[in-house]
Design a protein around this motif. Structure first.
Motif, PDB file in Angstrom:
ATOM      1  N   VAL A   1      -9.697  71.869   9.720  1.00 15.88           N
ATOM      2  CA  VAL A   1     -10.791  71.712   8.552  1.00 15.88           C
ATOM      3  C   VAL A   1     -10.776  70.100   8.606  1.00 15.88           C
ATOM      4  O   VAL A   1      -9.732  69.338   8.243  1.00 15.88           O
ATOM      5  CB  VAL A   1     -11.194  72.751   7.617  1.00 15.88           C
ATOM      6  CG1 VAL A   1     -12.348  72.112   7.154  1.00 15.88           C
ATOM      7  CG2 VAL A   1     -10.463  74.275   8.081  1.00 15.88           C
ATOM      8  N   HIS A   2     -11.992  69.840   9.048  1.00 15.98           N
ATOM      9  CA  HIS A   2     -12.337  68.479   8.410  1.00 15.98           C
ATOM     10  C   HIS A   2     -13.646  68.431   7.762  1.00 15.98           C
ATOM     11  O   HIS A   2     -14.430  68.358   8.410  1.00 15.98           O
ATOM     12  CB  HIS A   2     -12.693  67.439  10.261  1.00 15.98           C
ATOM     13  CG  HIS A   2     -13.063  65.913   9.240  1.00 15.98           C
ATOM     14  ND1 HIS A   2     -14.356  65.592   9.430  1.00 15.98           N
ATOM     15  CD2 HIS A   2     -12.370  64.599   9.756  1.00 15.98           C
ATOM     16  CE1 HIS A   2     -14.189  63.861   8.750  1.00 15.98           C
ATOM     17  NE2 HIS A   2     -13.180  63.635   9.420  1.00 15.98           N
ATOM     18  N   THR A   3     -13.316  67.646   6.349  1.00 20.32           N
ATOM     19  CA  THR A   3     -13.968  67.827   5.899  1.00 20.32           C
ATOM     20  C   THR A   3     -14.788  66.292   5.192  1.00 20.32           C
ATOM     21  O   THR A   3     -14.985  65.994   4.423  1.00 20.32           O
ATOM     22  CB  THR A   3     -13.778  67.521   4.360  1.00 20.32           C
ATOM     23  OG1 THR A   3     -12.477  66.621   3.433  1.00 20.32           O
ATOM     24  CG2 THR A   3     -12.305  68.688   3.790  1.00 20.32           C
TER      25      THR A   3
ATOM     26  N   VAL B   1      -6.377  84.344   0.321  1.00 23.80           N
ATOM     27  CA  VAL B   1      -5.938  82.996  -0.061  1.00 23.80           C
ATOM     28  C   VAL B   1      -7.636  82.128  -0.219  1.00 23.80           C
ATOM     29  O   VAL B   1      -8.281  83.124   0.824  1.00 23.80           O
ATOM     30  CB  VAL B   1      -4.936  82.284  -0.167  1.00 23.80           C
ATOM     31  CG1 VAL B   1      -5.341  80.589  -0.119  1.00 23.80           C
ATOM     32  CG2 VAL B   1      -4.072  82.551  -0.221  1.00 23.80           C
ATOM     33  N   LYS B   2      -8.627  82.411  -1.267  1.00 28.62           N
ATOM     34  CA  LYS B   2      -9.515  81.605  -0.957  1.00 28.62           C
ATOM     35  C   LYS B   2      -9.594  80.066  -1.250  1.00 28.62           C
ATOM     36  O   LYS B   2      -9.114  79.871  -1.767  1.00 28.62           O
ATOM     37  CB  LYS B   2     -10.356  82.070  -2.412  1.00 28.62           C
ATOM     38  CG  LYS B   2     -10.520  83.679  -2.450  1.00 28.62           C
ATOM     39  CD  LYS B   2     -11.525  84.176  -3.852  1.00 28.62           C
ATOM     40  CE  LYS B   2     -11.668  85.404  -4.451  1.00 28.62           C
ATOM     41  NZ  LYS B   2     -12.093  85.828  -5.701  1.00 28.62           N
ATOM     42  N   PHE B   3     -10.639  79.339   0.113  1.00 33.63           N
ATOM     43  CA  PHE B   3     -10.543  78.410   0.274  1.00 33.63           C
ATOM     44  C   PHE B   3     -12.704  77.597  -0.006  1.00 33.63           C
ATOM     45  O   PHE B   3     -12.769  78.530   0.508  1.00 33.63           O
ATOM     46  CB  PHE B   3     -10.245  77.559   1.831  1.00 33.63           C
ATOM     47  CG  PHE B   3      -8.586  77.972   2.091  1.00 33.63           C
ATOM     48  CD1 PHE B   3      -7.968  76.788   2.103  1.00 33.63           C
ATOM     49  CD2 PHE B   3      -8.315  79.168   2.254  1.00 33.63           C
ATOM     50  CE1 PHE B   3      -6.618  76.484   2.515  1.00 33.63           C
ATOM     51  CE2 PHE B   3      -6.494  79.404   2.699  1.00 33.63           C
ATOM     52  CZ  PHE B   3      -6.351  78.393   2.637  1.00 33.63           C
ATOM     53  N   ALA B   4     -12.400  76.876  -0.364  1.00 32.06           N
ATOM     54  CA  ALA B   4     -13.359  75.916  -0.701  1.00 32.06           C
ATOM     55  C   ALA B   4     -13.392  74.881   0.065  1.00 32.06           C
ATOM     56  O   ALA B   4     -11.671  74.135  -0.081  1.00 32.06           O
ATOM     57  CB  ALA B   4     -13.902  75.773  -1.412  1.00 32.06           C
ATOM     58  N   PHE B   5     -13.944  74.188   1.131  1.00 36.20           N
ATOM     59  CA  PHE B   5     -14.260  72.391   1.697  1.00 36.20           C
ATOM     60  C   PHE B   5     -15.309  71.684   1.910  1.00 36.20           C
ATOM     61  O   PHE B   5     -16.460  72.654   1.987  1.00 36.20           O
ATOM     62  CB  PHE B   5     -13.897  73.030   3.345  1.00 36.20           C
ATOM     63  CG  PHE B   5     -12.628  73.541   3.631  1.00 36.20           C
ATOM     64  CD1 PHE B   5     -11.393  73.115   3.810  1.00 36.20           C
ATOM     65  CD2 PHE B   5     -12.751  74.776   4.351  1.00 36.20           C
ATOM     66  CE1 PHE B   5     -10.153  73.856   4.077  1.00 36.20           C
ATOM     67  CE2 PHE B   5     -11.773  75.708   4.201  1.00 36.20           C
ATOM     68  CZ  PHE B   5     -10.205  76.088   4.695  1.00 36.20           C
ATOM     69  N   VAL B   6     -15.672  70.706   1.149  1.00 44.05           N
ATOM     70  CA  VAL B   6     -16.445  70.380   0.438  1.00 44.05           C
ATOM     71  C   VAL B   6     -15.910  69.044   0.550  1.00 44.05           C
ATOM     72  O   VAL B   6     -14.678  67.941   0.529  1.00 44.05           O
ATOM     73  CB  VAL B   6     -16.611  70.551  -0.028  1.00 44.05           C
ATOM     74  CG1 VAL B   6     -16.535  69.698  -2.008  1.00 44.05           C
ATOM     75  CG2 VAL B   6     -18.344  69.997  -0.852  1.00 44.05           C
ATOM     76  N   HIS B   7     -17.323  68.005   1.198  1.00 42.04           N
ATOM     77  CA  HIS B   7     -16.674  66.166   1.297  1.00 42.04           C
ATOM     78  C   HIS B   7     -16.216  66.084   0.201  1.00 42.04           C
ATOM     79  O   HIS B   7     -15.487  65.036  -0.396  1.00 42.04           O
ATOM     80  CB  HIS B   7     -18.093  65.495   2.064  1.00 42.04           C
ATOM     81  CG  HIS B   7     -17.443  64.225   2.220  1.00 42.04           C
ATOM     82  ND1 HIS B   7     -16.705  63.851   3.214  1.00 42.04           N
ATOM     83  CD2 HIS B   7     -18.440  63.474   2.008  1.00 42.04           C
ATOM     84  CE1 HIS B   7     -16.299  62.369   2.825  1.00 42.04           C
ATOM     85  NE2 HIS B   7     -17.606  61.914   2.439  1.00 42.04           N
TER      86      HIS B   7
ATOM     87  N   PHE C   1     -10.643  72.091  -0.688  1.00 41.77           N
ATOM     88  CA  PHE C   1     -10.091  70.555  -0.162  1.00 41.77           C
ATOM     89  C   PHE C   1     -11.078  69.495  -0.510  1.00 41.77           C
ATOM     90  O   PHE C   1     -12.467  69.722  -0.208  1.00 41.77           O
ATOM     91  CB  PHE C   1      -9.431  70.724   1.061  1.00 41.77           C
ATOM     92  CG  PHE C   1      -8.394  71.515   0.986  1.00 41.77           C
ATOM     93  CD1 PHE C   1      -7.318  70.265   1.099  1.00 41.77           C
ATOM     94  CD2 PHE C   1      -8.400  72.992   0.847  1.00 41.77           C
ATOM     95  CE1 PHE C   1      -5.597  70.914   1.283  1.00 41.77           C
ATOM     96  CE2 PHE C   1      -6.669  73.437   0.993  1.00 41.77           C
ATOM     97  CZ  PHE C   1      -5.709  72.325   1.164  1.00 41.77           C
ATOM     98  N   TYR C   2     -11.043  68.424  -0.235  1.00 46.88           N
ATOM     99  CA  TYR C   2     -12.116  67.678  -0.528  1.00 46.88           C
ATOM    100  C   TYR C   2     -11.914  66.127  -0.174  1.00 46.88           C
ATOM    101  O   TYR C   2     -10.452  65.829   0.424  1.00 46.88           O
ATOM    102  CB  TYR C   2     -12.784  67.715  -1.954  1.00 46.88           C
ATOM    103  CG  TYR C   2     -12.226  66.689  -2.340  1.00 46.88           C
ATOM    104  CD1 TYR C   2     -11.846  65.394  -2.997  1.00 46.88           C
ATOM    105  CD2 TYR C   2     -10.987  67.637  -3.178  1.00 46.88           C
ATOM    106  CE1 TYR C   2     -11.748  64.739  -4.873  1.00 46.88           C
ATOM    107  CE2 TYR C   2     -10.264  66.561  -4.475  1.00 46.88           C
ATOM    108  CZ  TYR C   2     -10.080  65.445  -4.662  1.00 46.88           C
ATOM    109  OH  TYR C   2      -9.921  64.692  -5.267  1.00 46.88           O
TER     110      TYR C   2
END
Length: 238
Positions: A32-34, A117-123, A158-159
């Motif tokens: 993943v690229h954030t 496992v809950k993930f959030a990806f945002v810039h 992740f940011y």
């Protein structure tokens, strides 16, 4: 489930190549690229092409990506000087116009669960529109990060956007792997996560690379604002 997270490649092709080679050698199920594939560096076309043709890679929209896909803000805002404006115009001119519609489909945020496992990806933190980024907090406290990422219900957030590495535990664990492409040393940073039955492990990695090619390209391609970029994003090492 093994996941690699990278952020802020910023058109640094040698750094990206080094990181992807290391990730391939280790193996993973998803990358993943954030945000911020382009901008700043001298290889926007080559970098975006490599990322788009890397299997199992998903993207989150960054501000530099949006300035390509959606166009630069009009009129030129007060906070964007003439040199920066010219740099973004140069970057966009290096990219195939047909790719605007491809990049425009990238989401501003992603939330997924892997192995429980809950993930959030945002810039970075978003305003109420979900399309504008909050001002960067130079040294955020846990309370700052809890507020910045309050809309997300996740174990791991992740940011990127702010280039220094950070890993802090608050309401969630907030991880910025550090900009892969912009660093004071020739190290391409990324993070590996292994999830299994509701548990996870996190390991931060650094892949060394030869930065002579990127410096040569800055000069040969006459990248606008490169003297400022050397100081602000590469620790003055060029």
């Amino acid at each position: 489930m093994k996941i690699a997270v990278i952020t802020d490649v910023h058109a640094n092709l040698p750094a990206l190549q080094a990181a992807l080679q290391a990730i391939r050698q280790e193996g993973c199920d998803l990358i993943v690229h954030t945000g911020d594939t382009v901008g700043i560096g001298p290889f926007p076309a080559e970098t975006l092409d490599l990322l788009l043709n890397t299997p199992q890679l998903q993207f989150v929209m960054g501000n530099h990506d949006a300035w390509f896909a959606e166009g630069l803000p009009q009129p030129q805002p007060d906070w964007m000087g003439d040199g920066e404006w010219q740099h973004h115009e140069w970057t966009n001119a290096q990219l195939e116009g047909s790719l605007r519609s491809v990049v425009a489909q990238w989401p501003y945020q992603m939330q997924q669960a892997f192995e429980g496992v809950k993930f959030a990806f945002v810039h970075y933190g978003l305003d109420v529109t979900g399309r504008n980024f909050a001002p960067i907090l130079a040294q955020p406290s846990i309370a700052d990060l809890d507020a910045l990422f309050a809309p997300f219900t996740a174990d791991l957030v992740f940011y990127g956007h702010h280039h220094p590495f950070s890993d802090q535990q608050g309401r969630a664990r907030y991880i910025n792997p550090g900009s892969l492409g912009c660093c004071t040393t020739a190290l391409a940073r990324y993070t590996m996560i292994v999830c299994q039955q509701g548990r996870y492990t996190v390991e931060h990695r650094q892949a060394p690379y030869d930065d002579r090619e990127i410096f040569a390209a800055f000069e040969q391609r006459q990248v606008p604002e490169r003297s400022f970029i050397y100081r602000a994003f590469f620790g003055g090492r060029f």
